[in-house]
Design a protein around this motif. Structure first.
Motif, PDB file in Angstrom:
ATOM      1  N   UNK A  24      10.179   0.825   8.343  1.00 37.66           N
ATOM      2  CA  UNK A  24       9.305   1.418   7.631  1.00 37.66           C
ATOM      3  C   UNK A  24       8.150   2.143   8.754  1.00 37.66           C
ATOM      4  N   UNK A  25       7.957   1.684   9.901  1.00 34.81           N
ATOM      5  CA  UNK A  25       7.256   2.400  10.986  1.00 34.81           C
ATOM      6  C   UNK A  25       7.883   3.719  11.305  1.00 34.81           C
ATOM      7  N   UNK A  26       9.356   3.572  11.622  1.00 30.61           N
ATOM      8  CA  UNK A  26       9.892   4.800  11.923  1.00 30.61           C
ATOM      9  C   UNK A  26       9.741   5.815  11.030  1.00 30.61           C
ATOM     10  N   UNK A  27       9.884   5.489   9.785  1.00 29.15           N
ATOM     11  CA  UNK A  27       9.714   6.491   8.742  1.00 29.15           C
ATOM     12  C   UNK A  27       8.266   7.023   8.586  1.00 29.15           C
ATOM     13  N   UNK A  28       7.394   6.129   8.814  1.00 28.03           N
ATOM     14  CA  UNK A  28       5.919   6.671   8.722  1.00 28.03           C
ATOM     15  C   UNK A  28       5.462   7.241   9.734  1.00 28.03           C
ATOM     16  N   UNK A  29       5.738   7.087  11.057  1.00 32.04           N
ATOM     17  CA  UNK A  29       5.637   7.795  12.130  1.00 32.04           C
ATOM     18  C   UNK A  29       6.206   9.134  12.185  1.00 32.04           C
ATOM     19  N   UNK A  53       7.678   5.351  -9.133  1.00 30.32           N
ATOM     20  CA  UNK A  53       8.830   4.900  -7.831  1.00 30.32           C
ATOM     21  C   UNK A  53       8.291   5.917  -6.946  1.00 30.32           C
ATOM     22  N   UNK A  54       7.965   5.274  -5.774  1.00 30.73           N
ATOM     23  CA  UNK A  54       7.522   6.128  -4.616  1.00 30.73           C
ATOM     24  C   UNK A  54       8.629   6.773  -3.787  1.00 30.73           C
ATOM     25  N   UNK A  55       8.198   7.981  -3.164  1.00 26.47           N
ATOM     26  CA  UNK A  55       8.883   8.528  -2.436  1.00 26.47           C
ATOM     27  C   UNK A  55       8.804   7.589  -0.957  1.00 26.47           C
ATOM     28  N   UNK A  56       9.846   7.930   0.022  1.00 21.85           N
ATOM     29  CA  UNK A  56       9.738   7.222   1.066  1.00 21.85           C
ATOM     30  C   UNK A  56      10.843   6.037   1.037  1.00 21.85           C
ATOM     31  N   UNK A  57      11.570   6.090   0.150  1.00 16.74           N
ATOM     32  CA  UNK A  57      12.425   4.764  -0.063  1.00 16.74           C
ATOM     33  C   UNK A  57      13.569   4.670   1.241  1.00 16.74           C
ATOM     34  N   UNK A  58      13.599   5.660   1.976  1.00 17.06           N
ATOM     35  CA  UNK A  58      14.456   5.705   3.179  1.00 17.06           C
ATOM     36  C   UNK A  58      13.863   4.771   4.025  1.00 17.06           C
ATOM     37  N   UNK A  59      12.638   4.033   3.926  1.00 15.65           N
ATOM     38  CA  UNK A  59      12.092   3.004   5.026  1.00 15.65           C
ATOM     39  C   UNK A  59      12.648   1.724   4.450  1.00 15.65           C
ATOM     40  N   UNK A  60      13.349   1.620   3.199  1.00 12.93           N
ATOM     41  CA  UNK A  60      13.564   0.260   2.547  1.00 12.93           C
ATOM     42  C   UNK A  60      15.023  -0.276   3.573  1.00 12.93           C
ATOM     43  N   UNK A  61      14.870  -1.337   3.710  1.00 11.94           N
ATOM     44  CA  UNK A  61      16.099  -2.240   4.547  1.00 11.94           C
ATOM     45  C   UNK A  61      16.620  -3.357   3.588  1.00 11.94           C
ATOM     46  N   UNK A  62      17.667  -3.789   4.082  1.00 11.58           N
ATOM     47  CA  UNK A  62      18.531  -5.028   3.291  1.00 11.58           C
ATOM     48  C   UNK A  62      17.436  -6.101   3.079  1.00 11.58           C
ATOM     49  N   UNK A  63      16.464  -6.344   4.044  1.00 16.47           N
ATOM     50  CA  UNK A  63      15.562  -7.400   3.723  1.00 16.47           C
ATOM     51  C   UNK A  63      14.303  -6.827   3.189  1.00 16.47           C
ATOM     52  N   UNK A  64      13.814  -6.958   1.999  1.00 18.39           N
ATOM     53  CA  UNK A  64      12.584  -6.115   1.343  1.00 18.39           C
ATOM     54  C   UNK A  64      11.444  -7.099   2.085  1.00 18.39           C
ATOM     55  N   UNK A  65      10.371  -6.138   2.297  1.00 18.05           N
ATOM     56  CA  UNK A  65       9.225  -6.665   2.863  1.00 18.05           C
ATOM     57  C   UNK A  65       8.533  -7.574   1.579  1.00 18.05           C
ATOM     58  N   UNK A  66       7.939  -8.709   2.032  1.00 19.92           N
ATOM     59  CA  UNK A  66       7.111  -9.302   0.916  1.00 19.92           C
ATOM     60  C   UNK A  66       5.993  -8.508   0.622  1.00 19.92           C
ATOM     61  N   UNK A  67       5.486  -8.699  -0.945  1.00 19.79           N
ATOM     62  CA  UNK A  67       4.111  -7.797  -1.273  1.00 19.79           C
ATOM     63  C   UNK A  67       3.069  -8.669  -0.754  1.00 19.79           C
TER      64      UNK A  67
END
Ligand code: FES
Length: 374
Positions: free
Chosen positions: A319-324, A238-252
């Motif tokens: 996602x971009x906000x967290x990674x930047x 389970x990766x760190x950075x879960x703060x980037x997850x939203x209600x609409x998950x990104x597709x794999x």
């Protein structure tokens, strides 16, 4: 305990402080490391449209990435064949590139197509053989995972052999489905090796980047050595950075097995591509060493192409906000690490066997590549 630090005396650094500041070391690294491997030169999306081009620099050498009208990517030495002027200094959508000195022009497949007043007469031109011989000089290149890789000299390993461990590990992930979500450029007052070392330093994550989650989760990471020149780690549970997850998950990226959906891989493709991969996003921090104490990073975030639409804009943005934000937090850390290298006391860094084995492997790789070049 295994690895380069096993059994070492404390207080011994694998690379001395001046390896991060000395212009002579920097110049030697450019030829010993960046000229004889497959290295990142740019992104394929930098020349997304047929008929576009973009100048880049690798190992201090001006190169030019083009996409010809037929859609094929080329890389050339960005040097006019007449008097050696840099041909292009800006991204362009011109179908022909004109040297500003005497107006020789080149097609985006490198062909020389215009040489005004060749023999002093208006309308004169070289014969076909001469013209063919004076096209832009090509550079060996390849495209993989949204990146343009180049080999300026004879690479120490063929491309297929270099990439095989990553291709095998990421076989369930369809990297042909990348869609650019966001991109940024960073100017950093630090040596390129510190950029890599910080990327490989998992110990700092909960302290510098508290948004990645609680310390116990952020530090629950395994060191992974895929090959001599592919080093990093993995969050298998389970990766760190879960703060980037939203209600609409990104597709794999395609049909990624459930067992891999939570995994985050973090790998340095030595020397200058730093890769993060989860099932639903891929991040590249690639860099150009500019001087011993300056590095330019180009950070690109990709999602699956099915997430390109407006219904996923909030998810892409989160996602971009967290990674930047994470990268923004690293910049002052890197610059402070660099200032530390101005002291010979930094020769006595104490790499921890418990945390710094991957960094030590990286430093060992640099040191062995530099043998005979210092
Ligand atoms: Fe480019 Fe002369 S140097 S046309």
């Amino acid at each position: 305990m295994t690895g380069p630090l096993a059994g070492r005396e404390p207080g011994v650094s694998l690379l001395p402080a001046d390896a991060y500041t000395d212009p002579a070391v920097f110049a030697a690294e450019q030829s010993a490391i960046f000229e004889n491997r497959w290295v990142w030169a740019g992104y394929t999306h930098w020349v997304a449209e047929p008929g576009s081009s973009r100048p880049v620099t690798v190992a201090g050498r001006p190169l030019l990435i083009t996409r010809d009208p037929a859609g094929q990517i080329h890389v050339f030495h960005n040097i006019c064949r007449h008097r050696g002027m840099v041909l292009s200094e800006e991204p362009s959508t011109r179908k022909r590139l004109r040297c500003p000195y005497h107006y020789w022009t080149y097609d985006l497949d490198g062909g020389l197509c215009g040489t005004p007043y060749w023999d002093r007469r208006k309308g004169s031109a070289p014969d076909d053989a001469t013209k063919d011989a004076l096209g832009l000089i090509p550079v060996t290149h390849a495209e993989w995972a949204g990146m343009v890789l180049v080999a300026l000299g004879e690479p120490v390993r063929p491309l297929d052999e270099t990439l095989a461990p990553l291709r095998q590990r990421w076989a369930p992930v369809d990297l042909d489905r990348l869609h650019l979500a966001a991109e940024d450029r960073y100017e950093i007052a630090a040596n390129w090796k510190l950029v890599v070392e910080n990327f490989l330093d998992f110990y700092h994550l909960p302290f510098v980047h508290p948004q990645v989650g609680p310390a116990a989760a952020a530090l629950d990471i395994d060191d992974v050595v895929l090959a001599e020149d592919i080093l990093g780690g993995c969050y298998p549970r389970g990766a760190a950075g879960k703060a980037s997850k939203t209600e609409t998950p990104l597709p794999a990226f395609g049909d990624v097995p459930a067992a891999l959906r939570d995994r985050q891989d973090i790998f340095c493709l030595f020397p200058n591509a730093l890769l993060f991969l989860e099932a639903d996003w891929f991040q590249v921090i690639a860099f150009e060493p500019v001087t011993p104490e300056r590095t330019v990073e180009h950070m690109a975030i990709f999602v699956d192409r099915s997430a390109a639409g407006p219904e996923f804009s909030d998810a892409r943005k989160a996602l971009s906000t967290v990674l930047f934000e994470v990268n923004d937090q690293d910049v002052p850390i890197l610059e402070r690490l660099q200032r530390g290298r101005r002291s010979p006391a930094a020769d006595r860094n104490h790499l921890l066997p418990s945390w710094d084995q991957i960094t030590a492997r990286f430093q060992t790789l640099v040191a062995s590549a530099m043998e005979g070049h210092r």
